[in-house]
Design a protein around this motif. Structure first.
Motif, PDB file in Angstrom:
ATOM      1  N   ASN A  42       0.847  -1.189   0.000  1.00 45.44           N
ATOM      2  CA  ASN A  42       0.000   0.000   0.000  1.00 45.44           C
ATOM      3  C   ASN A  42       0.881   1.236   0.000  1.00 45.44           C
ATOM      4  OD1 ASN A  42      -1.998  -1.820   2.232  1.00 45.44           O
ATOM      5  ND2 ASN A  42      -2.537  -1.351   0.143  1.00 45.44           N
ATOM      6  N   GLY A  43       0.636   2.110  -0.935  1.00 44.64           N
ATOM      7  CA  GLY A  43       1.423   3.325  -1.005  1.00 44.64           C
ATOM      8  C   GLY A  43       2.709   3.180  -1.780  1.00 44.64           C
ATOM      9  N   LYS A  46       1.663   2.407  -7.144  1.00 43.53           N
ATOM     10  CA  LYS A  46       1.037   1.761  -8.299  1.00 43.53           C
ATOM     11  C   LYS A  46      -0.026   2.653  -8.938  1.00 43.53           C
ATOM     12  CE  LYS A  46      -0.405  -1.527  -5.598  1.00 43.53           C
ATOM     13  NZ  LYS A  46       0.033  -1.101  -4.276  1.00 43.53           N
ATOM     14  N   GLU A 186      -6.673  -2.565  -9.153  1.00 47.48           N
ATOM     15  CA  GLU A 186      -7.297  -3.396  -8.116  1.00 47.48           C
ATOM     16  C   GLU A 186      -8.757  -3.726  -8.411  1.00 47.48           C
ATOM     17  OE1 GLU A 186      -6.639  -2.779  -3.982  1.00 47.48           O
ATOM     18  OE2 GLU A 186      -4.971  -1.444  -4.384  1.00 47.48           O
ATOM     19  N   ARG A 423      -7.780  11.992   1.125  1.00 49.17           N
ATOM     20  CA  ARG A 423      -7.770  11.877  -0.328  1.00 49.17           C
ATOM     21  C   ARG A 423      -6.355  11.582  -0.842  1.00 49.17           C
ATOM     22  NH1 ARG A 423     -11.317  13.569  -3.956  1.00 49.17           N
ATOM     23  NH2 ARG A 423     -12.422  14.989  -2.603  1.00 49.17           N
ATOM     24  N   ARG A 424      -5.383  12.059  -0.101  1.00 52.57           N
ATOM     25  CA  ARG A 424      -4.009  11.884  -0.565  1.00 52.57           C
ATOM     26  C   ARG A 424      -3.374  10.583  -0.092  1.00 52.57           C
ATOM     27  NH1 ARG A 424      -1.840  17.925   0.395  1.00 52.57           N
ATOM     28  NH2 ARG A 424      -3.156  18.961  -1.136  1.00 52.57           N
ATOM     29  N   LEU A 425      -4.151   9.718   0.482  1.00 53.25           N
ATOM     30  CA  LEU A 425      -3.614   8.420   0.867  1.00 53.25           C
ATOM     31  C   LEU A 425      -3.825   7.437  -0.271  1.00 53.25           C
ATOM     32  CD1 LEU A 425      -4.928   7.990   4.497  1.00 53.25           C
ATOM     33  CD2 LEU A 425      -2.603   8.520   3.759  1.00 53.25           C
ATOM     34  N   GLY A 427      -5.111   3.836  -1.763  1.00 55.56           N
ATOM     35  CA  GLY A 427      -6.363   3.140  -1.481  1.00 55.56           C
ATOM     36  C   GLY A 427      -6.304   2.252  -0.248  1.00 55.56           C
TER      37      GLY A 427
HETATM   38  N1  ATP Z   1      -3.275  13.287  -4.364  1.00 60.01           N
HETATM   39  C1  ATP Z   1      -2.173  12.998  -3.656  1.00 60.01           C
HETATM   40  N2  ATP Z   1      -1.481  13.962  -3.030  1.00 60.01           N
HETATM   41  C2  ATP Z   1      -0.369  13.694  -2.307  1.00 60.01           C
HETATM   42  N3  ATP Z   1       0.129  12.475  -2.154  1.00 60.01           N
HETATM   43  C3  ATP Z   1      -0.494  11.456  -2.740  1.00 60.01           C
HETATM   44  C4  ATP Z   1      -1.688  11.652  -3.521  1.00 60.01           C
HETATM   45  N4  ATP Z   1      -2.096  10.462  -3.996  1.00 60.01           N
HETATM   46  C5  ATP Z   1      -1.213   9.550  -3.511  1.00 60.01           C
HETATM   47  N5  ATP Z   1      -0.256  10.147  -2.774  1.00 60.01           N
HETATM   48  C6  ATP Z   1       0.880   9.476  -2.118  1.00 60.01           C
HETATM   49  O1  ATP Z   1       1.607   8.782  -3.102  1.00 60.01           O
HETATM   50  C7  ATP Z   1       2.089   7.543  -2.597  1.00 60.01           C
HETATM   51  C8  ATP Z   1       1.716   6.430  -3.553  1.00 60.01           C
HETATM   52  O2  ATP Z   1       0.315   6.276  -3.580  1.00 60.01           O
HETATM   53  P1  ATP Z   1      -0.449   5.309  -4.563  1.00 60.01           P
HETATM   54  O3  ATP Z   1      -1.884   5.683  -4.492  1.00 60.01           O
HETATM   55  O4  ATP Z   1       0.195   5.326  -5.878  1.00 60.01           O
HETATM   56  O5  ATP Z   1      -0.227   3.899  -3.859  1.00 60.01           O
HETATM   57  P2  ATP Z   1      -0.690   2.440  -4.331  1.00 60.01           P
HETATM   58  O6  ATP Z   1       0.526   1.701  -4.678  1.00 60.01           O
HETATM   59  O7  ATP Z   1      -1.745   2.551  -5.335  1.00 60.01           O
HETATM   60  O8  ATP Z   1      -1.254   1.843  -2.970  1.00 60.01           O
HETATM   61  P3  ATP Z   1      -2.592   0.994  -2.659  1.00 60.01           P
HETATM   62  O9  ATP Z   1      -2.245  -0.427  -2.871  1.00 60.01           O
HETATM   63  O10 ATP Z   1      -2.827   1.240  -1.204  1.00 60.01           O
HETATM   64  O11 ATP Z   1      -3.675   1.496  -3.527  1.00 60.01           O
HETATM   65  C9  ATP Z   1       1.508   7.393  -1.204  1.00 60.01           C
HETATM   66  O12 ATP Z   1       2.518   7.716  -0.298  1.00 60.01           O
HETATM   67  C10 ATP Z   1       0.418   8.424  -1.135  1.00 60.01           C
HETATM   68  O13 ATP Z   1       0.290   8.952   0.154  1.00 60.01           O
END
Ligand code: ATP
Ligand code: MG
Lengths: 535, 483
Positions: A42-43, A46, A186, A423-425, A427
């Protein structure tokens, strides 16, 4: 001359969000008719990588990206989803892109509506042509049929089970005629096992039509089943790209997390199981697709009670019924007191908390901080984190913050600070916030549905461990619904298998696979009665 | 048991969701009773106000559907209309020609105003309503600057009737008598029963044709021909009737007998087709048609009856061209919502993020919505003023936004949902209160002033109340989703 066998090449892609580097020099190549899986915690980045490919506005509003994207032979710079679509890139997003008030057809044809070809329309500009709903319906029907969905194409999307919504998104993509590359972010996270296997079948069909697929998932077995190649990301860096036949599930898991994964093991310490805390009699829940029809169930205080079963048999309906989310009848008793049905407030008052399987539809306040999201239900319903002055009350920020920090640590929520808006996390981390919120209520009974969906293998263990720990330390009774049998068997004390809206049987976690299999198929009772006959 | 509970819940939710409208229906009825007004007087007054104000309220619908809330900036549209009127009056072009010219002139102005409004609203997404409200005040300032100070100084204008004696600035009011007054209204007037009769006949005809078209594919040729024959005769006779209305005595027994004999078979076919068809149509659309007939039939019969009597209603007259203009705007709105543009508007209104991701240019779409609304408002103001006959140069446009929005909200619309039916119902209810409240106030409290207060209160109070209720509803919904 076609000197390039790849449909898509991403070269040295990097991306920063507010000074935080989330992707570093990622390289990725995909051929036509290839399913290419992308794995990562997560994070890991991707979704961000896919958002870059699809020209999502978040990317450009936050300073764009570095690197080069080559589609077929041309270097491209995609600035908007429209451009991506024109170039033949389709995306099934991690969050749904459906308009609830529209019918399935209108959603499938969103911004690709067919206009009527009649006398009046000939002389009008495109925008002023009337829509041909009949033709739109025919197309939608065809796309749905390809996916094996029998549902009426004119039904409104609002109120549909989430599994369906996912398929509608996919139907929309395959309805596009020029599609070359399809991104699935996903797609199976919200699906039950049987829905997911239908989806995988559909993906193989799409691939055989010569379309390249990028597939993000946390389920490693799915990767092994359909993907030709796998790319693994960790903390925004590319760890490895592997061919399917050169790797295995254990290795992929290790590459993702960067350490060996321990199997989730059951701890064997004694615990105190008390009196009956929850008893359900003749429960009926009208949850579309997951109906409960006359179910009886009894849970003792201090138990971790598992609820399993195949999709569509009703296991998800139980928690939704108890919480009053779908119309319910029957009798539910909590600690000897009757629960008011169809009344979510009463369930909260009786100290029951619920982590819904539908984490996208219900729950997060996306533009609010993590700490507030964690605390809000407790503040509103329990008067938690509140300082009482004589005439007014005020939220106790210090307490809220320290609690949030604690939760962030416990559940390993990957974020920059507790003040970050959700929102910035990523999923998966958003889901952990939902779980943290329910735990904050310190409920006597906690209902969790599909707690580990969309959560990576490493974090899965953390979530399950946290549940076990709360159960042990606080004596919290937990009713856990999951479509992953292995998960139920690793933490639960008892597992009820639901079939056709009723309890087919109750097994201990170490019962034989055969018994579980028979019960899931709804054959257990029949076999038993046959056995009796023979005697 | 469960059924009864469900019924109860349905009734409850009907009352809760239509609370505002129901309250105003009751207020209207009570107010009328205490006002002591005679029914014909009231109907006359109301029909004047309906034809005068409907267009302005209809102009509000499209921005609501595009998710931009209530467009207070229709005030700018009204200004565009007034600028055109000032110009036309100054040039001395009168009557229908003057009105047409004013319509033409106001379009480019309204487009520019709408464009600027839309640009601004796109920069302040989520705060459209407050922005458009403030924008209205701001534009009013500029308008005053232009017509109070610049006329006669920067803009030469030699017209002692219109310009203040000092030579700078326009007079406070502009008399349109002999100019644009009644330019459209007096082209063609018809008595209220006749208007109702024709309208209901056409409504039923419309329903018939709708069903006919839906069904035509499945009919045998013979049946089809018979239907077509009856239809053709009916249309010819109906047209003939309309023609003769102006020619001979309206109360001619011959005419109504003819109309009745023709209309009954039409009705018969309509009903027959309705019952055959209703299964195949979606329940909602069939229901709508059913309402149409349920509304048209009684008014058809009632107007037939009234026409036979010597009732004073036969003396009340309705401006037909204005009614037609309203009908055209209604049809236009329905049509637009069925086009690609309309679908985009709805999509953007429901979820801007999803719309953009699907490739809809949401900013552009929103801009279009505001421009359409502004242009409609400018024409609405033209129709309004040609009926009123005097234009208060600095005041006529001021309350257009408030009053139209109040009317729309009373009709049951909200910030995010509005229909033509709600707009028209709202106009009826709002203006009923306007007519009856001063008199009712005097009769009940012995003070007409109180009724006047109530009028003002109605406009502002209703806006506040419905917006508050909307916010409250939203809060409940979000709280429910938290659980
Ligand atoms: N809109 C945003 N603004 C700031 N940071 C963001 C934003 N969207 C995502 N991030 C940050 O970018 C990083 C990567 O996020 P991303 O959504 O690409 O992860 P992911 O691999 O898809 O994870 P998951 O399996 O949980 O969906 C994370 O640290 C997240 O906090
Ligand atoms: Mg993601």
């Amino acid at each position: 001359m076609k000197n390039n066998e790849y449909v898509l090449q991403m070269k040295n892609i990097s991306k920063e969000y507010y000074g935080n580097r989330v992707l570093k020099d990622i390289n990725l190549s995909v051929k036509a008719g290839e399913i290419h899986a992308i794995l990562g915690e997560n994070g890991a980045g991707k979704s961000t990588l896919m958002n870059i490919l699809f020209g999502m506005t978040v990317i450009h509003e936050t300073g764009g990206y570095e690197g080069e994207i080559v589609l077929d032979n041309d270097s491209i710079n995609i600035k908007s989803p429209v451009e991506a679509m024109d170039l033949g890139i389709g995306m099934v997003h991690q969050e749904f892109m459906l308009i609830p008030g529209y019918s399935i057809t209108e959603n499938i044809k969103l911004n690709r509506e067919i206009t009527k070809d009649n006398l009046v329309n000939k002389f009008l500009p495109d925008k002023l042509k009337t829509l041909d709903f009949k033709k739109m319906g025919t197309d939608a029907r065809k796309a749905l049929d390809t996916l094996g969905m029998g549902i009426d194409e004119w039904v409104k999307v609002a109120g549909m089970p989430i599994g369906y919504m996912q398929f509608i998104e996919i139907a929309r993509e395959i309805d596009k005629k020029n599609i070359k590359l399809l991104v699935f972010d996903e797609p199976t996270a919200v699906l039950t096992e049987s829905e997911a296997s239908n989806l995988l079948k559909a993906m193989v069909k799409i691939k055989e039509a010569g379309i390249a697929i990028l597939f993000i998932t946390h389920r490693l077995d799915e990767v092994m089943e359909v993907a030709d190649n796998v790319t693994i990301l960790r903390d925004g860096e590319l760890v490895a790209t592997k061919k399917n036949n050169e790797t295995n599930v254990m290795q992929l898991a290790e590459l993702m997390v960067g350490r060996k994964i321990e199997k989730i093991k059951k701890s064997s310490t004694e615990k105190r199981i008390g009196e009956t805390i929850l008893s359900i009699e003749n429960l009926n829940v009208m949850m579309p697709g997951e109906e409960i029809k006359g179910l009886n169930l009894e849970v003792k205080a201090g138990e971790i009670y598992g609820i399993g079963g195949l999709a569509g048999q009703g296991k998800i309906g139980i928690a939704n019924g108890v919480m009053g989310i779908y119309p319910t009848s029957g009798e539910i008793t909590i600690k000897g007191e009757k629960l008011k049905l169809n009344n979510p407030k009463d369930a909260l008052n009786k100290n029951i908390a619920f982590v819904s399987e539908d984490r996208r539809g219900m729950g997060l306040l996306l533009d609010t901080s993590i700490e507030m999201n964690i605390a809000i239900t407790a503040i509103q319903n329990k008067g938690g984190f509140i300082r009482n002055f004589v005439l007014f009350t005020q939220v106790n920020n210090k307490e809220m913050k320290s609690h949030a920090l604690n939760m962030i640590k416990e559940l390993d929520i990957r974020c920059r600070s507790e003040k970050q808006v959700t929102r910035r996390l990523s999923g998966g981390n958003q889901q952990k916030v939902c779980i943290a919120r329910a735990l904050t209520l310190e409920p006597a009974i906690l209902f969790v549905s599909e707690p580990t969906r969309g959560i990576d293998v490493g974090a899965k263990k953390i979530v399950l461990d946290t549940l076990v720990k709360l159960n042990k330390e606080l004596g919290m009774t937990i009713v856990m619904t999951s479509s992953e049998l292995a998960e139920l068997r690793s933490v639960c004390d008892k597992i009820a298998i639901i079939s056709e809206g009723k309890v087919e049987g109750i097994l201990s976690p170490d019962a034989s696979d055969v018994d579980f299999g028979l019960m899931m198929a709804g054959e257990y009772k029949k076999m038993q009665s046959k056995g009796d006959d023979i005697k | 048991m469960a059924d009864r509970k469900e019924l109860f819940d349905n009734i409850k939710s009907f009352f809760v969701s239509n609370m505002v409208t129901i309250v105003f229906v009751i207020l209207g009825i009570v107010g009328f009773y205490y006002s002591g007004l005679s029914l014909p007087f009231f109907v006359n007054e109301l029909s004047i106000r309906i034809t005068r104000n409907s267009l302005l309220v209809l102009a509000l619908i499209i921005p609501v559907l595009a998710g931009m809330g209530l467009n207070f900036a229709i005030v700018l549209g009204a200004m565009a209309g007034q600028v055109a009127i000032i110009a036309v009056t100054h040039w001395g072009i009168i009557g229908v020609r003057g009105f047409m010219l004013a319509m033409l002139l106001s379009v480019p102005l309204a487009i520019v105003f709408g464009y600027l409004t839309g640009k601004l609203l796109n920069k302040t997404k989520g705060k459209e309503m407050i922005t458009s409200l403030i924008l209205g005040f701001f534009a009013n300032g500029i308008y005053q600057l232009v017509f109070l100070i610049l006329i006669g100084t920067l803009i030469p204008m030699d017209n002692p009737v219109m310009v203040l004696s000092s030579g700078v600035g326009l007079r406070v009011s502009l008399d349109l008598t002999g100019g644009l007054k009644y330019a459209i209204d007096h082209i063609w007037m018809m008595s209220i029963p006749w208007t109702a009769l024709t309208m209901s006949t056409y409504t039923m005809l419309f329903v018939l044709i709708r069903f006919y078209i839906n069904k035509a594919g499945k009919m045998t040729k013979k049946v089809k021909n018979t239907h077509l024959y009856i239809l053709a005769v009916a249309v010819i006779v109906a047209l003939g009737n309309i023609y003769r209305i102006n020619m001979i005595d309206e109360n001619s027994a011959f005419l109504w007998a003819l109309l009745a004999t023709i209309s009954l078979p039409i009705l018969y076919i309509a009903m027959k087709l309705y019952f055959d068809q209703s299964e195949k149509m979606t329940k909602k659309s069939a229901q709508k048609h059913y309402y149409f007939v349920a509304f048209a039939l009684p008014s058809f019969l009632l107007s037939l009856y009234i026409m036979r009597t010597a009732s004073i209603f036969n003396m009340l007259r309705v401006p037909i061209i204005t009614v037609l203009a309203i009908a055209i705007v209604c049809v236009f709105t329905v049509y637009i919502m069925k086009t690609k543009l309309g679908q985009d508007l709805k999509t953007v209104g429901q979820d801007r993020h999803i719309a953009t991701t699907a490739g809809i240019h949401s900013d552009k779409t929103r801009l279009t919505a505001i421009i359409i609304s502004t242009v409609l408002a400018s024409w609405g103001q033209l129709f309004f003023l040609q009926n009123l006959g005097t234009m208060s140069t600095y005041g006529s446009h001021e309350q257009v936004g408030m009053f139209s929005i109040a009317a729309l909200l009373i009709g049951g619309a909200s910030v995010s949902k509005a229909t033509i039916g709600q707009a028209l119902l709202g106009v009826v209810l709002f203006h009923t209160l306007f007519i009856v409240s001063p008199l009712a106030g005097r009769n009940v409290f012995g003070d007409a002033q109180l009724g006047e207060f109530f009028r003002a209160f109605v406009a502002y109070g209703v806006i506040g109340l419905s917006l508050g209720m909307h916010a409250w509803k939203k809060q409940i919904q979000s709280r429910n989703s938290l659980k």
